[in-house]
Write a protein that holds these residues in place. Structure first.
Motif, PDB file in Angstrom:
ATOM      1  N   VAL A 255      56.486  18.951  73.902  1.00  0.00           N
ATOM      2  CA  VAL A 255      56.070  18.205  75.027  1.00  0.00           C
ATOM      3  C   VAL A 255      57.022  16.779  73.696  1.00  0.00           C
ATOM      4  CG1 VAL A 255      55.485  15.965  75.950  1.00  0.00           C
ATOM      5  CG2 VAL A 255      54.964  18.833  76.432  1.00  0.00           C
ATOM      6  N   GLY A 256      56.037  17.148  72.806  1.00  0.00           N
ATOM      7  CA  GLY A 256      57.119  15.438  71.579  1.00  0.00           C
ATOM      8  C   GLY A 256      58.420  15.478  71.144  1.00  0.00           C
ATOM      9  N   THR A 257      59.119  16.824  71.070  1.00  0.00           N
ATOM     10  CA  THR A 257      59.803  17.383  70.211  1.00  0.00           C
ATOM     11  C   THR A 257      61.338  16.665  72.450  1.00  0.00           C
ATOM     12  OG1 THR A 257      60.158  19.268  70.903  1.00  0.00           O
ATOM     13  CG2 THR A 257      59.387  18.869  68.440  1.00  0.00           C
ATOM     14  N   ALA A 258      60.964  17.491  73.236  1.00  0.00           N
ATOM     15  CA  ALA A 258      61.396  17.295  73.991  1.00  0.00           C
ATOM     16  C   ALA A 258      61.520  15.479  74.624  1.00  0.00           C
ATOM     17  CB  ALA A 258      60.539  18.087  75.582  1.00  0.00           C
ATOM     18  N   ARG A 259      60.409  14.407  74.640  1.00  0.00           N
ATOM     19  CA  ARG A 259      60.266  13.476  74.247  1.00  0.00           C
ATOM     20  C   ARG A 259      61.794  12.497  73.195  1.00  0.00           C
ATOM     21  NH1 ARG A 259      54.509  10.834  73.166  1.00  0.00           N
ATOM     22  NH2 ARG A 259      56.314   8.864  73.114  1.00  0.00           N
ATOM     23  N   SER A 260      61.772  13.289  72.345  1.00  0.00           N
ATOM     24  CA  SER A 260      62.433  13.313  71.202  1.00  0.00           C
ATOM     25  C   SER A 260      63.923  13.439  71.828  1.00  0.00           C
ATOM     26  CB  SER A 260      62.640  13.493  70.234  1.00  0.00           C
ATOM     27  OG  SER A 260      63.073  12.740  69.238  1.00  0.00           O
ATOM     28  N   ALA A 261      64.595  14.222  72.405  1.00  0.00           N
ATOM     29  CA  ALA A 261      66.078  14.481  72.858  1.00  0.00           C
ATOM     30  C   ALA A 261      66.066  13.955  74.424  1.00  0.00           C
ATOM     31  CB  ALA A 261      66.190  16.209  72.968  1.00  0.00           C
ATOM     32  N   LEU A 262      65.463  13.792  75.403  1.00  0.00           N
ATOM     33  CA  LEU A 262      65.500  12.787  75.913  1.00  0.00           C
ATOM     34  C   LEU A 262      65.603  11.366  76.097  1.00  0.00           C
ATOM     35  CD1 LEU A 262      65.669  12.265  79.116  1.00  0.00           C
ATOM     36  CD2 LEU A 262      63.695  12.359  79.248  1.00  0.00           C
ATOM     37  N   GLY A 263      65.348  10.846  74.623  1.00  0.00           N
ATOM     38  CA  GLY A 263      65.351   8.993  74.247  1.00  0.00           C
ATOM     39  C   GLY A 263      66.399   9.336  73.619  1.00  0.00           C
ATOM     40  N   LEU A 264      67.163  10.493  72.949  1.00  0.00           N
ATOM     41  CA  LEU A 264      68.487   9.570  72.526  1.00  0.00           C
ATOM     42  C   LEU A 264      69.321  10.658  73.476  1.00  0.00           C
ATOM     43  CD1 LEU A 264      67.702  12.720  69.414  1.00  0.00           C
ATOM     44  CD2 LEU A 264      67.975  10.456  69.230  1.00  0.00           C
ATOM     45  N   ALA A 265      69.121  11.007  73.888  1.00  0.00           N
ATOM     46  CA  ALA A 265      69.755  11.247  75.552  1.00  0.00           C
ATOM     47  C   ALA A 265      70.116   9.364  75.841  1.00  0.00           C
ATOM     48  CB  ALA A 265      69.765  12.391  76.351  1.00  0.00           C
ATOM     49  N   VAL A 266      69.616   8.714  75.962  1.00  0.00           N
ATOM     50  CA  VAL A 266      69.397   7.716  76.959  1.00  0.00           C
ATOM     51  C   VAL A 266      69.769   6.202  76.130  1.00  0.00           C
ATOM     52  CG1 VAL A 266      68.617   5.787  77.768  1.00  0.00           C
ATOM     53  CG2 VAL A 266      67.083   7.764  78.571  1.00  0.00           C
ATOM     54  N   GLU A 267      69.637   6.903  74.499  1.00  0.00           N
ATOM     55  CA  GLU A 267      70.180   5.882  73.777  1.00  0.00           C
ATOM     56  C   GLU A 267      72.101   6.506  73.325  1.00  0.00           C
ATOM     57  OE1 GLU A 267      70.011   5.638  68.833  1.00  0.00           O
ATOM     58  OE2 GLU A 267      68.557   6.147  69.833  1.00  0.00           O
ATOM     59  N   HIS A 268      72.065   7.333  73.757  1.00  0.00           N
ATOM     60  CA  HIS A 268      73.508   7.974  73.515  1.00  0.00           C
ATOM     61  C   HIS A 268      74.142   7.276  74.422  1.00  0.00           C
ATOM     62  CE1 HIS A 268      77.768   9.808  73.006  1.00  0.00           C
ATOM     63  NE2 HIS A 268      76.692  10.575  74.170  1.00  0.00           N
ATOM     64  N   LEU A 269      73.678   7.723  75.982  1.00  0.00           N
ATOM     65  CA  LEU A 269      74.323   7.406  77.048  1.00  0.00           C
ATOM     66  C   LEU A 269      74.457   5.451  77.543  1.00  0.00           C
ATOM     67  CD1 LEU A 269      73.233   9.994  79.095  1.00  0.00           C
ATOM     68  CD2 LEU A 269      75.512   9.653  79.136  1.00  0.00           C
ATOM     69  N   GLU A 325      63.248  23.550  74.788  1.00  0.00           N
ATOM     70  CA  GLU A 325      64.273  23.686  74.443  1.00  0.00           C
ATOM     71  C   GLU A 325      66.102  23.879  75.469  1.00  0.00           C
ATOM     72  OE1 GLU A 325      66.187  28.309  72.333  1.00  0.00           O
ATOM     73  OE2 GLU A 325      64.185  28.027  72.338  1.00  0.00           O
ATOM     74  N   GLU A 326      64.521  24.246  76.459  1.00  0.00           N
ATOM     75  CA  GLU A 326      65.968  23.893  77.721  1.00  0.00           C
ATOM     76  C   GLU A 326      66.471  22.366  77.279  1.00  0.00           C
ATOM     77  OE1 GLU A 326      63.954  25.924  80.988  1.00  0.00           O
ATOM     78  OE2 GLU A 326      64.580  27.370  80.378  1.00  0.00           O
ATOM     79  N   ILE A 327      65.912  21.376  77.220  1.00  0.00           N
ATOM     80  CA  ILE A 327      66.138  20.277  77.925  1.00  0.00           C
ATOM     81  C   ILE A 327      67.015  19.866  76.271  1.00  0.00           C
ATOM     82  CG2 ILE A 327      64.752  17.539  77.155  1.00  0.00           C
ATOM     83  CD1 ILE A 327      62.439  18.805  78.839  1.00  0.00           C
ATOM     84  N   CYS A 328      66.173  20.602  74.803  1.00  0.00           N
ATOM     85  CA  CYS A 328      66.993  19.479  73.879  1.00  0.00           C
ATOM     86  C   CYS A 328      68.407  20.489  74.215  1.00  0.00           C
ATOM     87  CB  CYS A 328      67.056  20.376  72.803  1.00  0.00           C
ATOM     88  SG  CYS A 328      64.677  19.520  72.485  1.00  0.00           S
ATOM     89  N   LEU A 329      68.835  21.616  74.577  1.00  0.00           N
ATOM     90  CA  LEU A 329      70.052  22.496  74.930  1.00  0.00           C
ATOM     91  C   LEU A 329      70.934  21.463  75.772  1.00  0.00           C
ATOM     92  CD1 LEU A 329      69.326  26.031  75.024  1.00  0.00           C
ATOM     93  CD2 LEU A 329      70.657  24.643  72.923  1.00  0.00           C
TER      94      LEU A 329
END
Length: 376
Positions: A255-269, A325-329
């Protein structure tokens, strides 16, 4: 600690400086493949490692909900440190539950104040994901002490831990004995890093969790007194089964890694000025929904309110690691070429997320354990 630790409380406990250090260290470890020993000193001094130790022995008296919350928060910043902490919590809880009075009095205060960092040494080459074919052995000597020999692989915290919970074969296994994880005739021992018979080796070069000090541990004529045996001789599978019932779950790391990935997506967008596009916001909402579902099952495991807490703990690891893993992908697809460089943080986060499925019990073993529970 009592009840579930709030996100705000955890952020205050970590503090802005440590949070920043956790992120920086994760990026550096991606290149070096080395654990950040200075950062681990800060973690030891943070007070967080006391979570799973009873108050009687200087700990915070937290349960699985507190452990999961801390691990999740750490994993959102640095998954390698999160898995080191998770293993420390797991060993602390096993000693609190199965240790003798002497073991608890001797070890738990140090595990609480951070002067002692614990790790698990269970896996080994050829043993299989279910740990049923161990090659490492424990032989009792005439004076009652034991000699441990063998080699352990994928030991998180190798070289940085002060205490290892080591799993060995102490008697001939019963091939007809039932069980999915662990085998008959196996015994746990608590071995200090100062024992000359235990030697860590960090030559294992991982794709993910590169700062987790995951490597090999060799046991060569490692002599330990019988008083350092954890639990009854040959009854390690019972302790292993208790881990599943505890509610502490590697799903929290996912869950922590998925949170990190989602945060990266929001930051990039946001940088690209795309957050005003409805279809972009809808894709982010779908990812956030999956993340919230993973978070919810991890919380349910930690609360231990389900009719079968053990099965819920296994399912939480399965679902959260798959969802992460799916969220990161999906985030990688959203970032496109911006995420397809060696320096892109998302690549580290994705590799860390994928690693959770391979950690014991592996996802395949989790599936089998759940399936077996339906047959009983």
């Amino acid at each position: 600690m009592s009840g579930v630790v709030s996100d705000i409380h955890l952020r205050n406990r970590l503090g802005p400086t440590l949070r920043e250090r956790l992120c920086e260290s994760a990026d550096l470890a991606e290149v070096s493949g080395e654990p950040d020993r200075d950062l681990l000193k800060e973690l030891r001094a943070s007070g967080l490692l006391a979570a799973a130790v009873p108050r009687e022995f200087g700990g915070a008296g937290g349960g699985p909900a507190e452990v999961n919350a801390i691990v999740q928060e750490l994993a959102a910043l640095n998954a390698s440190v999160a898995i080191i902490a998770f293993q420390h919590f797991a060993v602390s809880a096993r000693i609190a539950e199965w240790g003798t009075r002497r073991q608890r009095e001797k070890l738990l205060p140090g595990l609480a104040d951070g002067s002692c960092l614990a790790a698990s040494a269970w896996s080994e080459t050829g043993a299989g994901a279910a740990k049923r074919r161990l090659g490492s052995t424990g032989t009792r000597r005439g004076d009652g002490s034991w000699v441990l020999n063998g080699a352990k692989s994928f030991t998180t915290g190798a070289s940085v831990a002060d205490l290892y919970l080591v799993l060995v074969q102490s008697a001939e296994p019963d091939e007809d004995a039932e069980g999915v994880y662990g085998g008959s005739g196996q015994t746990f021992f608590l071995v200090g890093s100062d024992n000359p018979g235990i030697v860590p080796d960090l030559s294992l070069d991982l794709v993910g969790m590169r700062g987790s000090a995951t490597g090999f541990v060799s046991l060569s004529e490692c002599v330990v007194p019988d008083e350092d045996r954890l639990g009854d001789e040959g009854r390690a599978p019972e302790i292993i089964a208790g881990v599943r019932e505890s509610g502490a779950t590697l799903g929290a790391v996912a869950v922590g890694t998925a949170r990190s990935a989602l945060g990266l997506a929001v930051e990039h967008l946001r940088r690209r000025g795309l957050l005003d596009k409805p279809h972009v916001r809808h894709r982010l909402t779908e990812l956030a929904t999956r993340l919230e579902a993973a978070h919810a099952i991890v919380d349910r495991a930690g609360a231990r309110t389900a009719p079968d807490p053990g099965t819920t703990t296994l399912l939480s690891k399965l679902y959260a690691s798959t969802a992460a893993e799916e969220i990161c992908l999906d985030v990688a697809r959203m970032l496109g070429s911006a995420g397809y460089t060696t320096g892109a943080r998302l690549n580290r986060v994705l590799a860390d997320a994928r690693a959770v499925a391979l950690m014991g019990p592996t996802n395949d073993v989790c599936r089998e354990l759940v399936a077996v529970s339906w047959q009983s």
